[in-house]
Design a protein around this motif. Structure first.
Motif, mmCIF file in Angstrom:
data_model
loop_
_atom_site.group_PDB
_atom_site.id
_atom_site.type_symbol
_atom_site.label_atom_id
_atom_site.label_comp_id
_atom_site.label_asym_id
_atom_site.label_seq_id
_atom_site.Cartn_x
_atom_site.Cartn_y
_atom_site.Cartn_z
ATOM 1 N N ALA A 285 0.838 -1.206 0.000
ATOM 2 C CA ALA A 285 0.000 0.000 0.000
ATOM 3 C C ALA A 285 0.871 1.253 0.000
ATOM 4 C CB ALA A 285 -0.918 -0.006 1.206
ATOM 5 N N GLN A 286 1.947 1.231 0.783
ATOM 6 C CA GLN A 286 2.840 2.385 0.825
ATOM 7 C C GLN A 286 3.527 2.600 -0.517
ATOM 8 O OE1 GLN A 286 3.237 4.697 2.991
ATOM 9 N NE2 GLN A 286 1.919 3.849 4.579
ATOM 10 N N PHE A 287 3.909 1.496 -1.171
ATOM 11 C CA PHE A 287 4.510 1.637 -2.492
ATOM 12 C C PHE A 287 3.511 2.231 -3.474
ATOM 13 C CE2 PHE A 287 5.000 -0.324 -6.758
ATOM 14 C CZ PHE A 287 6.073 0.445 -7.167
ATOM 15 N N GLY A 288 2.246 1.795 -3.370
ATOM 16 C CA GLY A 288 1.221 2.356 -4.238
ATOM 17 C C GLY A 288 1.064 3.856 -4.026
ATOM 18 N N ILE A 289 1.199 4.306 -2.781
ATOM 19 C CA ILE A 289 1.086 5.733 -2.482
ATOM 20 C C ILE A 289 2.284 6.495 -3.046
ATOM 21 C CG2 ILE A 289 1.057 7.438 -0.616
ATOM 22 C CD1 ILE A 289 -0.508 5.383 1.045
ATOM 23 N N VAL A 290 3.485 5.937 -2.901
ATOM 24 C CA VAL A 290 4.689 6.592 -3.423
ATOM 25 C C VAL A 290 4.618 6.713 -4.945
ATOM 26 C CG1 VAL A 290 7.182 6.408 -3.688
ATOM 27 C CG2 VAL A 290 6.130 5.843 -1.505
ATOM 28 N N SER A 291 4.326 5.599 -5.616
ATOM 29 C CA SER A 291 4.268 5.632 -7.072
ATOM 30 C C SER A 291 3.117 6.498 -7.554
ATOM 31 C CB SER A 291 4.123 4.208 -7.626
ATOM 32 O OG SER A 291 2.944 3.581 -7.131
ATOM 33 N N GLY A 292 1.996 6.475 -6.807
ATOM 34 C CA GLY A 292 0.871 7.318 -7.178
ATOM 35 C C GLY A 292 1.213 8.797 -7.100
ATOM 36 N N SER A 293 2.015 9.176 -6.110
ATOM 37 C CA SER A 293 2.431 10.574 -5.969
ATOM 38 C C SER A 293 3.301 11.014 -7.142
ATOM 39 C CB SER A 293 3.192 10.770 -4.652
ATOM 40 O OG SER A 293 2.376 10.450 -3.543
ATOM 41 N N LEU A 294 4.197 10.126 -7.578
ATOM 42 C CA LEU A 294 5.026 10.455 -8.736
ATOM 43 C C LEU A 294 4.186 10.540 -10.005
ATOM 44 C CD1 LEU A 294 7.647 10.944 -10.239
ATOM 45 C CD2 LEU A 294 8.074 8.480 -10.221
ATOM 46 N N LEU A 295 3.256 9.610 -10.179
ATOM 47 C CA LEU A 295 2.391 9.630 -11.358
ATOM 48 C C LEU A 295 1.528 10.887 -11.379
ATOM 49 C CD1 LEU A 295 1.294 5.879 -11.452
ATOM 50 C CD2 LEU A 295 2.734 7.053 -13.125
ATOM 51 N N GLN A 296 1.071 11.301 -10.210
ATOM 52 C CA GLN A 296 0.286 12.533 -10.117
ATOM 53 C C GLN A 296 1.100 13.728 -10.598
ATOM 54 O OE1 GLN A 296 -0.705 14.059 -6.145
ATOM 55 N NE2 GLN A 296 -2.842 14.147 -6.796
ATOM 56 N N LEU A 297 2.363 13.780 -10.204
ATOM 57 C CA LEU A 297 3.245 14.857 -10.652
ATOM 58 C C LEU A 297 3.470 14.791 -12.158
ATOM 59 C CD1 LEU A 297 5.212 17.207 -10.124
ATOM 60 C CD2 LEU A 297 6.974 15.496 -9.602
ATOM 61 N N LEU A 298 3.710 13.592 -12.676
ATOM 62 C CA LEU A 298 3.939 13.430 -14.109
ATOM 63 C C LEU A 298 2.740 13.915 -14.926
ATOM 64 C CD1 LEU A 298 5.674 9.925 -14.171
ATOM 65 C CD2 LEU A 298 6.615 12.019 -15.152
ATOM 66 N N CYS A 299 1.541 13.556 -14.490
ATOM 67 C CA CYS A 299 0.337 13.968 -15.222
ATOM 68 C C CYS A 299 0.160 15.481 -15.175
ATOM 69 C CB CYS A 299 -0.898 13.277 -14.650
ATOM 70 S SG CYS A 299 -0.993 11.518 -15.038
ATOM 71 N N SER A 300 0.514 16.088 -14.061
ATOM 72 C CA SER A 300 0.377 17.543 -13.956
ATOM 73 C C SER A 300 1.405 18.274 -14.808
ATOM 74 C CB SER A 300 0.517 17.979 -12.491
ATOM 75 O OG SER A 300 -0.544 17.472 -11.713
ATOM 76 N N LEU A 301 2.547 17.654 -15.024
ATOM 77 C CA LEU A 301 3.565 18.268 -15.886
ATOM 78 C C LEU A 301 3.063 18.377 -17.326
ATOM 79 C CD1 LEU A 301 6.813 16.506 -14.592
ATOM 80 C CD2 LEU A 301 6.195 18.919 -14.302
#
Length: 553
Positions: A146-162
């Motif tokens: 679950a923690q890995f999902g949160i970490v990767s999700g945070s990076l993906l969120q940043l990528l999409c916003s870029l």
């Protein structure tokens, strides 16, 4: 107040500091995944060290900060990674909100550092695994996942916003976003590492990955190798989503999704899961068809270039263009065989396929119009197959049939019927801030198409006649088809007679005629009163031409 140049320099150093911290934590995670946890951190990679040196000035040094971070990152690596990515995401949101000139600098800087991140499957940003080693199983495997999902999700969120949706038409930024194409093959690593991640987090990651690829596609589609990379990632990680049957969906315009389908209130868990699953299917299917059609029609676009290797495609052609062309056609063919023929045509007509497909997208207006615009190119697939060697056509039977079933004039008819021929719904679409431009584009292209295919629009039986004609040819090559699909299709009647909601062919045309002419009258009235948000003259001109054709009929 400090002068602006100095403020900008300090601000850039701060962003560099955040990225230096990210690289340091990521490196510590990698080192601890390969050594005994009791030995402590063994330092930072040369890349992270160089980053820390780059962010040093005469007045400020972050060397001591990096040293402390190395010692502390062991027990807090996953929290640090998540917080740093979220901090960058918040900074970007504020820059966009204030329309800051520093936004472009932030985007360039972030893309530069994202390219330097470690993405190896064994440890890529997987702080959860590191913590489970250090803490002697104080965190369960499910908690770590679950923690890995949160970490990767945070990076993906940043990528999409870029890569914002509005940036897709910005050619000035294309060179910047093309650099993110190298990230696409690495995205599959996120999905490989999330087998034990809770479903909600896994769904969210898939949603963000698909969103990122959709936003990147306009910038990278000039290179066939990038498009092939997208299709291979879809085939490997989203195959079940792509082949999910469509006939289970029903149109509920009153229940249109607002915002993220993963953050709904007032719905049951089962309904929430269905909506998120359908949303992923819409995203995956659009991206798949968009990429496949680009490749299938690549021979007609001289702007396309290709750097793919000979073994990247399932090709049998001569030359790179033919290879990519065949790859796109074969992908469509296999998808249509599995998703439509085997699961729908046994009991439904070709019209039902189109209706089910449209119903799937009716809940999300923005996705609806981009897929409708893409399907206007469906006839080009048939033309591309006709130009190929005849011995290949039996293998591409699904693509040929897709081109006929998804006839743009027929789709236009069915779309209007799903709107119950209510011209006010069309007006609402046209004045919408989010989809108005795409709706106008679709109507303009359809009206132009109708003018050139008037008989097909007036009499929808022309559509069924084309399918029946193709069906006769298909029956003569049934053995070849069976060897390709692995199943017998004998007895399937394409284009079987349906009453289409108890309306005759003439009634379908008359309903569409009344709807479009009513739209013309309403647009004229709004334009005269200066109440329409943009210039509707091109659309009114096309509607006037449509009115002339109706008068001659």
């Amino acid at each position: 107040m400090l002068p602006h140049p100095f403020q900008e320099a300090v601000w850039i150093q701060f962003v560099e500091l955040v990225w230096a911290a990210i690289h340091t934590v990521s490196t510590c995670a990698h080192n601890h995944s390969t050594i005994n946890a009791t030995k402590g951190c063994v330092g930072c990679s040369s890349a992270a060290e160089s980053i820390s040196h780059d962010t040093m000035t005469k007045r400020t040094s972050i060397t001591s900060f990096i040293a402390v971070l190395k010692l502390r990152c062991v027990n807090t690596s996953r929290q640090i990674m998540t917080c740093l990515f979220r901090a960058l995401h918040i900074i970007l949101k504020l820059l966009k909100l204030n329309d800051s000139e520093l936004k472009d600098d932030f985007i360039c800087l972030s893309i530069h550092h994202i390219q330097k991140l470690h993405w190896d499957p064994g440890y890529q940003l997987n702080a959860g695994k590191v913590v489970s080693i250090v803490t002697d199983d104080r965190h369960s495997l499910s908690e770590d996942s679950a923690q890995f999902g949160i970490v990767s999700g945070s990076l993906l969120q940043l990528l999409c916003s870029l890569v914002e949706q509005s940036d897709t038409e910005d050619t000035d930024r294309r060179d910047i976003f093309v650099k993110l194409a190298d990230v696409i093959p690495r995205l599959g690593t996120f999905l490989q590492e999330q087998q034990d991640t809770p479903k909600s987090l896994s769904q969210y990651s898939k949603h963000k990955i698909l969103m990122l690829m959709i936003r990147l596609k306009p910038h990278i589609q000039q290179n066939c190798s990038h498009i092939i990379c997208l299709l291979k990632l879809l085939r490997r990680h989203f195959q079940s989503t792509l082949h999910e049957p469509m006939f289970q969906h029903s149109t509920k315009l009153e229940n249109c999704l607002e915002g993220s389908p993963f953050l709904l209130s007032g719905v049951g868990l089962g309904e929430l899961q269905d909506k998120s699953t359908w949303h992923l299917q819409r995203q995956a299917m659009y991206l798949f068809l968009s990429c496949s059609i680009v490749l299938a029609c690549s021979g007609n676009d001289s702007r396309l270039k290709c750097s793919c290797k000979r073994d990247q495609c399932c090709h049998k052609g001569q030359g790179c263009t033919d290879n990519c062309n065949y790859f796109g056609l074969s992908e469509i063919s296999v998808w249509f065989q599995r998703c439509c023929l085997d699961k729908i045509l046994d009991s439904k007509s070709s019209t039902d396929i189109v209706l089910c497909f449209l119903q799937l997208y009716m809940e999300e207006d923005d996705m609806l119009f981009i897929i409708l615009l893409q399907l206007l190119d469906a006839p080009l697939i048939s033309l591309a197959i006709d130009k190929m060697e005849s011995k290949w056509t039996s293998e591409l039977i699904g693509a040929k049939l897709f081109s006929i079933v998804f006839d743009p004039v027929h789709i236009f008819h069915q779309w209007l019927s799903l709107l119950h021929y209510d011209h006010l719904v069309l007006v609402d679409y046209l004045i919408s801030k989010d989809v108005g431009v795409h709706c106008a584009q679709y109507l303009l292209r359809c009206l132009r198409l109708v003018s050139g295919c008037w008989d097909a629009f007036v009499d929808d039986s022309v559509y069924e006649a084309q399918i029946q004609k193709f069906n006769c040819k298909r029956q003569r090559t049934l053995k070849n088809i069976n060897s390709f699909t692995g199943s017998s299709m004998e007895g399937t009647k394409l284009g079987s007679s349906h009453d289409k909601e108890n309306k005759s062919k003439e009634q379908l045309f008359l309903s569409a005629k009344v709807c479009l002419l009513s739209l013309k009258q309403t647009l004229e009235d709004l334009h005269k009163k200066d109440l329409f948000p943009y210039n509707p003259k091109p659309l009114l001109k096309s509607l006037s031409r449509f009115e002339e054709l109706c008068a001659q009929y």
